[in-house]
Design an enzyme around this catalytic site. Sequence first.
Site, PDB file in Angstrom:
ATOM      1  N   ARG A   1       7.150 -16.838  31.043  1.00  0.00           N
ATOM      2  CA  ARG A   1       7.475 -15.907  29.841  1.00  0.00           C
ATOM      3  C   ARG A   1       7.835 -14.459  30.366  1.00  0.00           C
ATOM      4  O   ARG A   1       7.264 -14.185  31.501  1.00  0.00           O
ATOM      5  CB  ARG A   1       6.175 -15.837  28.795  1.00  0.00           C
TER       6      ARG A   1
ATOM      7  N   ARG B   1       7.313  -8.849  33.260  1.00  0.00           N
ATOM      8  CA  ARG B   1       6.308  -9.977  33.256  1.00  0.00           C
ATOM      9  C   ARG B   1       4.912  -9.624  33.436  1.00  0.00           C
ATOM     10  O   ARG B   1       4.632  -8.545  33.786  1.00  0.00           O
ATOM     11  CB  ARG B   1       6.494 -10.913  34.458  1.00  0.00           C
TER      12      ARG B   1
ATOM     13  N   LYS C   1      -0.305 -18.099  20.515  1.00  0.00           N
ATOM     14  CA  LYS C   1      -1.154 -17.225  19.586  1.00  0.00           C
ATOM     15  C   LYS C   1      -0.172 -15.982  18.991  1.00  0.00           C
ATOM     16  O   LYS C   1       0.076 -15.623  17.880  1.00  0.00           O
ATOM     17  CB  LYS C   1      -2.252 -16.797  20.003  1.00  0.00           C
TER      18      LYS C   1
HETATM   19  P1  AP5 Z   1      -4.570 -12.167  25.802  1.00  0.00           P
HETATM   20  O1  AP5 Z   1      -3.290 -11.270  25.847  1.00  0.00           O
HETATM   21  O2  AP5 Z   1      -4.836 -12.419  24.460  1.00  0.00           O
HETATM   22  O3  AP5 Z   1      -3.729 -13.285  26.553  1.00  0.00           O
HETATM   23  P2  AP5 Z   1      -4.008 -15.023  26.482  1.00  0.00           P
HETATM   24  O4  AP5 Z   1      -4.916 -15.328  25.197  1.00  0.00           O
HETATM   25  O5  AP5 Z   1      -4.384 -15.510  27.704  1.00  0.00           O
HETATM   26  O6  AP5 Z   1      -2.884 -15.550  25.496  1.00  0.00           O
HETATM   27  P3  AP5 Z   1      -1.473 -15.253  25.888  1.00  0.00           P
HETATM   28  O7  AP5 Z   1      -1.076 -13.927  25.289  1.00  0.00           O
HETATM   29  O8  AP5 Z   1      -1.324 -15.574  27.527  1.00  0.00           O
HETATM   30  O9  AP5 Z   1      -0.713 -16.579  25.378  1.00  0.00           O
HETATM   31  P4  AP5 Z   1      -0.400 -16.782  23.431  1.00  0.00           P
HETATM   32  O10 AP5 Z   1      -1.351 -18.051  23.072  1.00  0.00           O
HETATM   33  O11 AP5 Z   1      -0.441 -15.531  22.874  1.00  0.00           O
HETATM   34  O12 AP5 Z   1       1.039 -17.519  24.099  1.00  0.00           O
HETATM   35  P5  AP5 Z   1       2.345 -16.755  23.690  1.00  0.00           P
HETATM   36  O13 AP5 Z   1       2.779 -16.850  22.114  1.00  0.00           O
HETATM   37  O14 AP5 Z   1       2.671 -15.541  24.511  1.00  0.00           O
HETATM   38  O15 AP5 Z   1      -5.583 -11.753  26.643  1.00  0.00           O
HETATM   39  C1  AP5 Z   1      -5.130 -11.249  28.098  1.00  0.00           C
HETATM   40  C2  AP5 Z   1      -6.413 -10.644  28.876  1.00  0.00           C
HETATM   41  O16 AP5 Z   1      -7.129  -9.820  28.028  1.00  0.00           O
HETATM   42  C3  AP5 Z   1      -7.851 -11.857  28.832  1.00  0.00           C
HETATM   43  O17 AP5 Z   1      -7.414 -12.772  29.982  1.00  0.00           O
HETATM   44  C4  AP5 Z   1      -8.917 -11.014  29.038  1.00  0.00           C
HETATM   45  O18 AP5 Z   1      -9.072 -10.514  30.175  1.00  0.00           O
HETATM   46  C5  AP5 Z   1      -8.748  -9.920  27.808  1.00  0.00           C
HETATM   47  N1  AP5 Z   1      -9.014 -10.163  26.628  1.00  0.00           N
HETATM   48  C6  AP5 Z   1      -8.194 -10.149  25.480  1.00  0.00           C
HETATM   49  N2  AP5 Z   1      -8.969 -10.455  24.287  1.00  0.00           N
HETATM   50  C7  AP5 Z   1      -9.989 -10.397  24.717  1.00  0.00           C
HETATM   51  C8  AP5 Z   1     -11.381 -10.872  23.999  1.00  0.00           C
HETATM   52  N3  AP5 Z   1     -11.323 -11.179  22.539  1.00  0.00           N
HETATM   53  N4  AP5 Z   1     -12.589 -10.741  24.671  1.00  0.00           N
HETATM   54  C9  AP5 Z   1     -12.562 -10.394  25.910  1.00  0.00           C
HETATM   55  N5  AP5 Z   1     -11.518 -10.408  26.809  1.00  0.00           N
HETATM   56  C10 AP5 Z   1     -10.223 -10.317  26.094  1.00  0.00           C
HETATM   57  O19 AP5 Z   1       3.456 -17.991  24.229  1.00  0.00           O
HETATM   58  C11 AP5 Z   1       3.284 -18.141  25.676  1.00  0.00           C
HETATM   59  C12 AP5 Z   1       4.678 -18.707  25.899  1.00  0.00           C
HETATM   60  O20 AP5 Z   1       5.061 -19.812  25.465  1.00  0.00           O
HETATM   61  C13 AP5 Z   1       5.868 -17.660  25.403  1.00  0.00           C
HETATM   62  O21 AP5 Z   1       6.923 -17.394  26.576  1.00  0.00           O
HETATM   63  C14 AP5 Z   1       6.547 -18.368  24.053  1.00  0.00           C
HETATM   64  O22 AP5 Z   1       7.804 -18.021  23.984  1.00  0.00           O
HETATM   65  C15 AP5 Z   1       6.217 -19.899  24.592  1.00  0.00           C
HETATM   66  N6  AP5 Z   1       5.808 -20.707  23.497  1.00  0.00           N
HETATM   67  C16 AP5 Z   1       5.145 -20.421  22.428  1.00  0.00           C
HETATM   68  N7  AP5 Z   1       4.878 -21.377  21.585  1.00  0.00           N
HETATM   69  C17 AP5 Z   1       5.620 -22.383  22.126  1.00  0.00           C
HETATM   70  C18 AP5 Z   1       5.999 -23.743  21.812  1.00  0.00           C
HETATM   71  N8  AP5 Z   1       5.305 -24.382  20.435  1.00  0.00           N
HETATM   72  N9  AP5 Z   1       6.906 -24.271  22.405  1.00  0.00           N
HETATM   73  C19 AP5 Z   1       7.348 -23.921  23.736  1.00  0.00           C
HETATM   74  N10 AP5 Z   1       6.883 -22.694  24.035  1.00  0.00           N
HETATM   75  C20 AP5 Z   1       6.371 -21.876  23.281  1.00  0.00           C
END
Ligand code: AP5
Length: 222
Positions: free
Chosen positions: A131, A164, A17
């Site tokens: 990551r 991290r 995302k």
């Molecule tokens: P948040 O920060 O939103 O974390 P998340 O949803 O767990 O999502 P991530 O940031 O971990 O992953 P992402 O989908 O953005 O992936 P990314 O692009 O980084 O939320 C954290 C916490 O905050 C929650 O657990 C909760 O406690 C709280 N919270 C937040 N919003 C809330 C809400 N609305 N309500 C209640 N609580 C809330 O990619 C991941 C990795 O994979 C990167 O290294 C990237 O380079 C790699 N990557 C990306 N795409 C690809 C691909 N296609 N192929 C290979 N590698 C890839």
Amino acid sequence: MRQPAILILLGPPGAGKGTQARLLEERYGLVQLSTGDMLREAVAAGSPAGLAAKTAMEAGGLVCDEIVLSVLEERLNASESREGVILDGFPRTLGQAEALALLLRKRDQKLASVISLEVDDEAMIDRVSGRYSCASCGEGYHDRHKYPATAGVCDGCGGATFKRRPDDKADTLRERLVAYHAQTAPLIGYYEGQGLLARIDAMQDIASVQEAMARIMAPITV
Ligand code: AP5
């Protein structure tokens, strides 16, 4: 005049995302609004919202709707993008989705699309556990999938310090996945029922996912 586009990116932790939202910002001039980033800023600042959010975030659970809505609404009001916004990681519960609908109605705005990034749980664990990001500008990298052009130097700002996330530990990650499947995944059906859902196979590489996004964006940005 065209209304600013309001997009939602749905998907489990590690679906990409944040990665895709930043690419959409560059390509279309949209503004990324990540509730995860907002909550991490509140935690770092030690604000009352941050103190209340910290425990849930450290445990891998969701922060309560009231706090999330307050930080989101404040940032939405401050956002000056004429092109529109990408809601990254919001809504995550039915209550948040209903509150968003009300908020947009008050602002006389409509959702343009809800994009569900679909990955399997094992891939998610690989992505999240590998990551890291630049401590200065936040540019994201991955141990196995995305490196800086020069090792140890950020492509975005030249910084040399990386960090991290504390909630990327294996046991917290499992709790984040449980929360996603129990509380957030039902929103896929909710928005599908409203004719707003677009699904993308997010197991593809980053560029291919972005091209799939561009096909969804084409009718929205004309
Ligand atoms: P948040 O920060 O939103 O974390 P998340 O949803 O767990 O999502 P991530 O940031 O971990 O992953 P992402 O989908 O953005 O992936 P990314 O692009 O980084 O939320 C954290 C916490 O905050 C929650 O657990 C909760 O406690 C709280 N919270 C937040 N919003 C809330 C809400 N609305 N309500 C209640 N609580 C809330 O990619 C991941 C990795 O994979 C990167 O290294 C990237 O380079 C790699 N990557 C990306 N795409 C690809 C691909 N296609 N192929 C290979 N590698 C890839």
